[in-house]
Design a protein around this motif. Structure first.
Motif, short mmCIF file in Angstrom:
data_model
loop_
_atom_site.label_atom_id
_atom_site.label_comp_id
_atom_site.label_asym_id
_atom_site.label_seq_id
_atom_site.Cartn_x
_atom_site.Cartn_y
_atom_site.Cartn_z
N PRO A 41 117.77 89.66 22.80
CA PRO A 41 117.31 89.43 21.42
C PRO A 41 116.81 87.99 21.21
O PRO A 41 115.81 87.78 20.51
CB PRO A 41 118.55 89.71 20.57
CG PRO A 41 119.37 90.64 21.41
CD PRO A 41 119.12 90.22 22.83
N ALA A 44 113.40 87.74 22.91
CA ALA A 44 112.42 88.46 22.09
C ALA A 44 112.06 87.65 20.84
O ALA A 44 110.89 87.58 20.46
CB ALA A 44 112.96 89.84 21.70
N ALA A 45 113.04 87.01 20.25
CA ALA A 45 112.78 86.21 19.04
C ALA A 45 111.91 85.00 19.36
O ALA A 45 110.97 84.69 18.62
CB ALA A 45 114.10 85.77 18.41
N THR A 47 109.78 84.67 21.86
CA THR A 47 108.43 85.16 22.15
C THR A 47 107.71 85.56 20.87
O THR A 47 106.52 85.30 20.70
CB THR A 47 108.51 86.35 23.12
OG1 THR A 47 109.29 85.99 24.25
CG2 THR A 47 107.13 86.77 23.59
N THR A 48 108.43 86.17 19.96
CA THR A 48 107.86 86.57 18.67
C THR A 48 107.37 85.36 17.88
O THR A 48 106.29 85.39 17.28
CB THR A 48 108.90 87.37 17.86
OG1 THR A 48 109.26 88.53 18.61
CG2 THR A 48 108.37 87.78 16.51
N GLY A 131 106.02 91.72 14.98
CA GLY A 131 107.01 92.81 15.06
C GLY A 131 106.88 93.61 16.35
O GLY A 131 107.88 93.94 16.99
N THR A 133 105.69 92.49 19.09
CA THR A 133 106.14 91.61 20.17
C THR A 133 107.65 91.69 20.33
O THR A 133 108.16 91.81 21.45
CB THR A 133 105.72 90.15 19.90
OG1 THR A 133 104.29 90.10 19.82
CG2 THR A 133 106.21 89.23 20.99
N TYR A 134 108.36 91.63 19.21
CA TYR A 134 109.83 91.68 19.29
C TYR A 134 110.29 92.99 19.93
O TYR A 134 111.11 92.98 20.86
CB TYR A 134 110.46 91.52 17.90
CG TYR A 134 111.95 91.37 17.97
CD1 TYR A 134 112.53 90.14 18.23
CD2 TYR A 134 112.78 92.48 17.82
CE1 TYR A 134 113.90 90.01 18.33
CE2 TYR A 134 114.16 92.35 17.92
CZ TYR A 134 114.71 91.11 18.18
OH TYR A 134 116.07 90.98 18.30
N LEU A 138 112.12 93.24 23.56
CA LEU A 138 113.49 93.75 23.60
C LEU A 138 113.58 94.98 24.53
O LEU A 138 114.43 95.03 25.42
CB LEU A 138 113.96 94.09 22.20
CG LEU A 138 115.46 94.28 22.02
CD1 LEU A 138 116.22 93.03 22.43
CD2 LEU A 138 115.76 94.60 20.56
#
Length: 156
Positions: A41, A44-45, A47-48, A131, A133-134, A138
């Protein structure tokens, strides 16, 4: 006279024992490399945030957002190394490399889409690419983790 022994005095049983030991070591390593639940998470955050940066109001703010996210990425990797005691700097095999390349390509496409949307006055739509991307990161990282584990355990 024929001999079934190797020139070093090792027998086929010794070779099999060595291979078995390698398999045991591979499994032990795979058991040791357990990704902490917070890692994906957080990755992912980060990268987002990078993909969403083009929606920032000015180029300077965009630069600061990307710089901060990059620093956060370094700290995330260091935290992972500290937690596991291992630094993973390469894939375990061709399948994990393939997953990593596809994941990287997807994020690159989302970043380009985000940049295009920001350029053509579609900044509110950057939230959609962020969104995606996340979710992509993930799910993709979890797939990568499973493939990596399988390749590490099998030695392929």
């Amino acid at each position: 006279m024929e001999s079934h022994e190797s020139p070093h005095g090792r027998t086929p049983k010794d070779a099999q024992a060595a291979l078995d030991s390698l398999n045991t070591d591979r499994s032990a390593l795979a058991d040791h490399i357990v990704t902490p639940p917070w890692f994906y998470p957080a990755l992912a955050a980060i990268t987002t945030v990078i993909v969403a940066a083009p929606a920032s109001p000015t180029p300077f703010v965009q630069l600061m957002v990307v710089a901060a996210a990059s620093i956060a990425l370094v700290f995330l990797v260091l935290a992972y190394q500290k937690r596991t005691g291992l630094a993973i700097s390469r894939t375990a095999g061709p399948r994990s490399l393939g997953v990593l390349l596809v994941l990287g390509a997807l994020v690159a496409v989302l970043l380009v889409a985000s940049l295009a949307l920001a350029l053509f006055e579609g900044k509110p739509w950057v939230a959609v690419t962020a969104g995606l991307t996340y979710v992509t990161m993930l799910a993709g990282c979890r797939v990568y983790d499973r493939v990596y584990d399988t390749e590490l355990r099998s030695g392929r």
